[in-house]
Motif scaffolding. Structure first.
Motif, PDB file in Angstrom:
ATOM      1  N   PHE A   1      -9.329   9.361  -3.790  1.00 54.60           N
ATOM      2  CA  PHE A   1      -9.517   8.928  -2.406  1.00 54.60           C
ATOM      3  C   PHE A   1      -9.114   7.479  -2.197  1.00 54.60           C
ATOM      4  CE2 PHE A   1     -12.116   7.130   1.033  1.00 54.60           C
ATOM      5  CZ  PHE A   1     -11.758   7.977   2.072  1.00 54.60           C
ATOM      6  N   GLY A   2      -9.468   6.593  -3.131  1.00 54.78           N
ATOM      7  CA  GLY A   2      -9.162   5.176  -2.966  1.00 54.78           C
ATOM      8  C   GLY A   2      -7.688   4.915  -2.676  1.00 54.78           C
ATOM      9  N   PRO A   3      -6.781   5.346  -3.561  1.00 54.89           N
ATOM     10  CA  PRO A   3      -5.356   5.153  -3.284  1.00 54.89           C
ATOM     11  C   PRO A   3      -4.872   5.933  -2.062  1.00 54.89           C
ATOM     12  CG  PRO A   3      -5.711   5.508  -5.620  1.00 54.89           C
ATOM     13  CD  PRO A   3      -7.010   5.811  -4.942  1.00 54.89           C
ATOM     14  N   ALA A   4      -5.358   7.175  -1.894  1.00 54.38           N
ATOM     15  CA  ALA A   4      -4.849   8.030  -0.817  1.00 54.38           C
ATOM     16  C   ALA A   4      -5.173   7.483   0.565  1.00 54.38           C
ATOM     17  CB  ALA A   4      -5.402   9.445  -0.957  1.00 54.38           C
ATOM     18  N   VAL A   5      -6.399   6.967   0.739  1.00 55.87           N
ATOM     19  CA  VAL A   5      -6.795   6.511   2.073  1.00 55.87           C
ATOM     20  C   VAL A   5      -6.001   5.272   2.481  1.00 55.87           C
ATOM     21  CG1 VAL A   5      -8.681   4.953   1.380  1.00 55.87           C
ATOM     22  CG2 VAL A   5      -8.811   6.179   3.559  1.00 55.87           C
TER      23      VAL A   5
ATOM     24  N   LEU B   1       0.225   3.471  -4.655  1.00 52.40           N
ATOM     25  CA  LEU B   1      -1.002   3.049  -5.332  1.00 52.40           C
ATOM     26  C   LEU B   1      -1.427   4.036  -6.420  1.00 52.40           C
ATOM     27  CD1 LEU B   1      -3.027   1.790  -2.217  1.00 52.40           C
ATOM     28  CD2 LEU B   1      -1.841   0.402  -3.925  1.00 52.40           C
ATOM     29  N   GLY B   2      -0.498   4.885  -6.829  1.00 49.66           N
ATOM     30  CA  GLY B   2      -0.828   5.846  -7.876  1.00 49.66           C
ATOM     31  C   GLY B   2      -1.634   7.027  -7.390  1.00 49.66           C
ATOM     32  N   ALA B   3      -1.384   7.447  -6.152  1.00 51.75           N
ATOM     33  CA  ALA B   3      -2.131   8.572  -5.582  1.00 51.75           C
ATOM     34  C   ALA B   3      -1.790   9.870  -6.313  1.00 51.75           C
ATOM     35  CB  ALA B   3      -1.826   8.720  -4.096  1.00 51.75           C
ATOM     36  N   ASN B   4      -2.730  10.790  -6.284  1.00 52.44           N
ATOM     37  CA  ASN B   4      -2.505  12.120  -6.857  1.00 52.44           C
ATOM     38  C   ASN B   4      -1.805  13.010  -5.843  1.00 52.44           C
ATOM     39  OD1 ASN B   4      -5.701  11.485  -8.045  1.00 52.44           O
ATOM     40  ND2 ASN B   4      -3.986  11.780  -9.443  1.00 52.44           N
ATOM     41  N   GLY B   5      -1.145  14.076  -6.337  1.00 50.46           N
ATOM     42  CA  GLY B   5      -0.473  14.976  -5.416  1.00 50.46           C
ATOM     43  C   GLY B   5       0.069  16.210  -6.089  1.00 50.46           C
ATOM     44  N   PHE B   6       0.584  17.103  -5.262  1.00 47.95           N
ATOM     45  CA  PHE B   6       1.253  18.307  -5.750  1.00 47.95           C
ATOM     46  C   PHE B   6       2.529  18.503  -4.941  1.00 47.95           C
ATOM     47  CE2 PHE B   6      -2.097  19.424  -2.724  1.00 47.95           C
ATOM     48  CZ  PHE B   6      -1.433  20.188  -1.777  1.00 47.95           C
TER      49      PHE B   6
ATOM     50  N   PHE C   1       0.806  -1.214   0.000  1.00 47.46           N
ATOM     51  CA  PHE C   1       0.000   0.000   0.000  1.00 47.46           C
ATOM     52  C   PHE C   1       0.846   1.275   0.000  1.00 47.46           C
ATOM     53  CE2 PHE C   1      -3.490  -2.559   2.309  1.00 47.46           C
ATOM     54  CZ  PHE C   1      -3.974  -3.017   1.092  1.00 47.46           C
ATOM     55  N   THR C   2       2.139   1.157  -0.224  1.00 45.57           N
ATOM     56  CA  THR C   2       2.991   2.347  -0.172  1.00 45.57           C
ATOM     57  C   THR C   2       2.955   3.145  -1.467  1.00 45.57           C
ATOM     58  OG1 THR C   2       4.938   1.097  -0.924  1.00 45.57           O
ATOM     59  CG2 THR C   2       4.567   1.252   1.460  1.00 45.57           C
TER      60      THR C   2
ATOM     61  N   GLY D   1      -0.420   9.152   4.888  1.00 47.81           N
ATOM     62  CA  GLY D   1       0.661  10.135   4.820  1.00 47.81           C
ATOM     63  C   GLY D   1       0.329  11.347   3.979  1.00 47.81           C
ATOM     64  N   GLU D   2       1.305  11.774   3.167  1.00 46.07           N
ATOM     65  CA  GLU D   2       1.154  12.978   2.361  1.00 46.07           C
ATOM     66  C   GLU D   2       0.015  12.849   1.348  1.00 46.07           C
ATOM     67  OE1 GLU D   2       4.241  16.042   0.290  1.00 46.07           O
ATOM     68  OE2 GLU D   2       4.369  13.963  -0.383  1.00 46.07           O
TER      69      GLU D   2
END
Length: 223
Positions: free
Chosen positions: A182-186, A107-112, A104-105, A190-191
């Motif tokens: 939300f799916g990947p981020a939760v 998962l293709g989360a979005n970010g800036f 889970f480290t 972390g960031e």
């Protein structure tokens, strides 16, 4: 409503699993930015024809919000779709996490800022996500409207999502979809989880802007 809930759950699961999966399991070294963009686009095309007849294949809370603002969806249905989409996105990310060697480290989360593939800041991320979501919504509401090209709607929507990803992957990884973010981020935490607010607020603003053009008949075709 059970059928619609199930369709939105499955559709969002597939979008996250295939789209984020292309980024996590394929990555820039193997499938490249174009491959990742096409994975998101093709997933939408497949689901549009697979579950579109059941739920309309929103698989995106921003799209459901736009349909509500444009007067094409009830508040009750929108809430149901949101729940299905969020749960589907978490399920898709969880499956991806079980497949990926990194767990889970990643998962293709979005970010800036540090979370942006190209190092873009919050200002650029906000602008991109608002504008891209508005454009995405305009295409969706246009092609699915009374005079839209129904048979080709799924293709047009999928191609639009692919183009948005080609342009914006380096900026935010591309959300235009709060559930997808939300799916990947939760699960990553972390960031990624700390920044997910932007990927709710900006797509929501873009969805409302795009939908208002139809609500006030600025882009509605003449009768």
């Amino acid at each position: 409503m059970v059928k619609k809930f199930s369709a939105e759950f499955v559709g969002t699961l597939v979008l996250v699993l295939f789209g984020c999966g292309a980024a996590v399991l394929g990555g820039f070294d193997h499938v490249g930015q174009l491959g990742i963009a096409l994975a998101f686009g093709f997933a939408i095309v497949a689901m549009a024809y697979g579950i579109g007849p059941v739920s309309g294949c929103h698989v995106n809370p921003a799209v459901s919000l736009a349909a509500f603002v444009a007067g094409r969806m009830s508040l009750k249905d929108m809430g149901l779709y949101w729940v299905a989409q969020i749960l589907g996105a978490v399920a898709g990310a969880a499956i991806l996490g079980q497949i990926a060697q990194t767990g889970f480290t990643n998962l293709g989360a979005n970010g800036f800022d540090a979370g942006s593939p190209g190092g873009y800041g919050m200002h650029a991320a906000l602008i991109f996500e608002v504008v891209a979501t508005a454009i995405f919504v305009v295409v969706i509401l246009g092609v699915t409207g009374p005079k839209g090209q129904g048979a080709f709607a799924g293709l047009a929507i999928g191609l639009t999502l692919a183009v948005i990803h080609i342009v914006g992957i380096q900026v935010t990884g591309v959300s235009v979809n709060p559930a997808r973010s939300f799916g990947p981020a939760v699960l990553q935490g972390g960031e990624a989880l700390g920044q997910v607010w932007l990927f709710f607020a900006a797509p929501a603003a873009g969805a409302v802007l795009g939908a208002l053009l139809f609500r006030f008949k600025v882009l509605e075709p003449d009768a």
